[in-house]
Motif scaffolding. Structure first.
Motif, PDB file in Angstrom:
ATOM      1  N   LYS A 221       0.824  -1.215   0.000  1.00  6.43           N
ATOM      2  CA  LYS A 221       0.000   0.000   0.000  1.00  6.43           C
ATOM      3  C   LYS A 221       0.854   1.259   0.000  1.00  6.43           C
ATOM      4  O   LYS A 221       0.498   2.271  -0.614  1.00  6.43           O
ATOM      5  CB  LYS A 221      -0.917  -0.011   1.214  1.00  6.43           C
ATOM      6  N   ARG A 265      -9.641   6.452  -7.939  1.00  4.07           N
ATOM      7  CA  ARG A 265     -10.074   5.059  -7.760  1.00  4.07           C
ATOM      8  C   ARG A 265      -8.870   4.164  -7.461  1.00  4.07           C
ATOM      9  O   ARG A 265      -8.934   3.303  -6.567  1.00  4.07           O
ATOM     10  CB  ARG A 265     -10.792   4.554  -9.006  1.00  4.07           C
ATOM     11  N   ALA A 266      -7.782   4.363  -8.199  1.00  2.00           N
ATOM     12  CA  ALA A 266      -6.576   3.557  -7.949  1.00  2.00           C
ATOM     13  C   ALA A 266      -6.064   3.766  -6.530  1.00  2.00           C
ATOM     14  O   ALA A 266      -5.587   2.828  -5.885  1.00  2.00           O
ATOM     15  CB  ALA A 266      -5.500   3.916  -8.976  1.00  2.00           C
ATOM     16  N   LEU A 268      -7.921   4.572  -3.886  1.00  2.00           N
ATOM     17  CA  LEU A 268      -8.859   3.993  -2.935  1.00  2.00           C
ATOM     18  C   LEU A 268      -8.786   2.463  -2.896  1.00  2.00           C
ATOM     19  O   LEU A 268      -8.883   1.869  -1.806  1.00  2.00           O
ATOM     20  CB  LEU A 268     -10.287   4.446  -3.266  1.00  2.00           C
ATOM     21  N   ILE A 269      -8.613   1.844  -4.052  1.00  2.00           N
ATOM     22  CA  ILE A 269      -8.589   0.383  -4.079  1.00  2.00           C
ATOM     23  C   ILE A 269      -7.182  -0.176  -3.911  1.00  2.00           C
ATOM     24  O   ILE A 269      -6.998  -1.377  -3.707  1.00  2.00           O
ATOM     25  CB  ILE A 269      -9.223  -0.181  -5.366  1.00  2.00           C
ATOM     26  N   ARG A 271      -4.773  -0.346  -6.175  1.00  2.00           N
ATOM     27  CA  ARG A 271      -4.282  -1.074  -7.353  1.00  2.00           C
ATOM     28  C   ARG A 271      -4.228  -0.114  -8.543  1.00  2.00           C
ATOM     29  O   ARG A 271      -5.064   0.770  -8.665  1.00  2.00           O
ATOM     30  CB  ARG A 271      -5.192  -2.259  -7.714  1.00  2.00           C
TER      31      ARG A 271
END
Length: 272
Positions: A221, A265-266, A268-269, A271
């Protein structure tokens, strides 16, 4: 940060999603990359471009021209190198790789392009990773390598209209030869079916490297911010594969707001 906003907006937005304590250091690396990547846009002949690259070589060697404070990008880069003990060899290799941009010699093979991407896009990902989490960065070097090639291919496809107008060719001759084209035939642009086949193969190479990066193991992360710009590559590669010869005339990018959502989005997830 303000300079980066003007020269590389996507990486600027990625910086905004980077932890605050590391944001300035990451921005300094992105700004340095933008400076050496845009030299061809600022000069008409290779020699002035080489002089600009020499400035950065000398800076890293401790022989800066004049006061470093007069160049905020240079000053910030040196501070980042000092604080995070970044390897000068990687930064110097980035500069050396940019010599290719100043001339119109074509990429001969896919291996040559992968080497170029490794010393530019992949090296930048790895340097940012070292700023974010030095211990985790070492274990993710292979992921960075594949991600960098995918990103470099996407970038080359985005800039293909500009490169074509200059007579530059980043798409490897090895791929052109496989579809029955040569450098001049590709740049002239008349044989649309073969040009489309070459672009499809080039984009496919990028997607293959992106797949390898994503399946190269779990990405810590802490390193996700270093890979945020890579999250924008897949759409470009897919669009290029479908567009074929039409990449000469169109823009493969999504609207800015969609790119911003992809970066968020990347984040938050976790990835890319």
């Amino acid at each position: 940060m303000s300079a980066l906003r003007d020269t590389d907006r996507d990486r600027y937005l990625a910086c905004l999603l980077t932890p605050a304590l590391r944001r300035d250091a990451v921005a300094s690396l992105y700004a340095f990359n933008a400076e050496i990547a845009r030299i061809r846009d600022l000069v008409r002949e290779p020699l002035p471009g080489e002089v600009r690259l020499q400035y950065w070589r000398d800076l890293l060697a401790g022989a800066a021209h004049g006061s470093t404070e007069a160049n905020p990008i240079a000053a910030a880069l040196l501070e980042t190198i000092r604080q995070h003990q970044l390897p000068l060899t990687a930064l110097t290799a980035m500069i050396e790789a940019r010599l290719f941009d100043l001339y119109d010699d074509p990429m001969e093979t896919t291996g040559m392009f992968e080497g170029y991407a490794g010393e530019t896009a992949a090296a930048l990902i790895q340097l940012v990773s070292l700023v974010l989490d030095p211990k985790a960065a070492a274990d993710a070097a292979t992921i960075a390598g594949h991600a960098g090639v995918a990103q470099a291919i996407a970038g080359s496809l985005l800039l293909m209209p500009v490169h074509r107008a200059r007579g530059q060719l980043y798409l490897p001759l090895e791929i052109l030869s496989a579809v029955g084209l040569d450098r001049d035939g590709f740049l002239v642009g008349d044989d649309k079916p073969r040009i489309s086949a070459a672009i499809e193969a080039f984009a496919g190479l990028g997607l293959d490297h992106l797949r390898k990066a994503r399946h190269g193991g779990p990405l810590p992360k802490s390193l996700v911010p270093a890979y945020l710009p890579v999250a924008l590559s897949e759409t470009v590669l897919i669009r290029a594969r479908k567009a074929g010869w039409a990449v000469f005339d169109g823009d493969l990018r999504e609207p800015q707001w969609r790119r911003q959502l992809r970066l968020l989005r990347a984040t938050l997830i976790g990835r890319f």
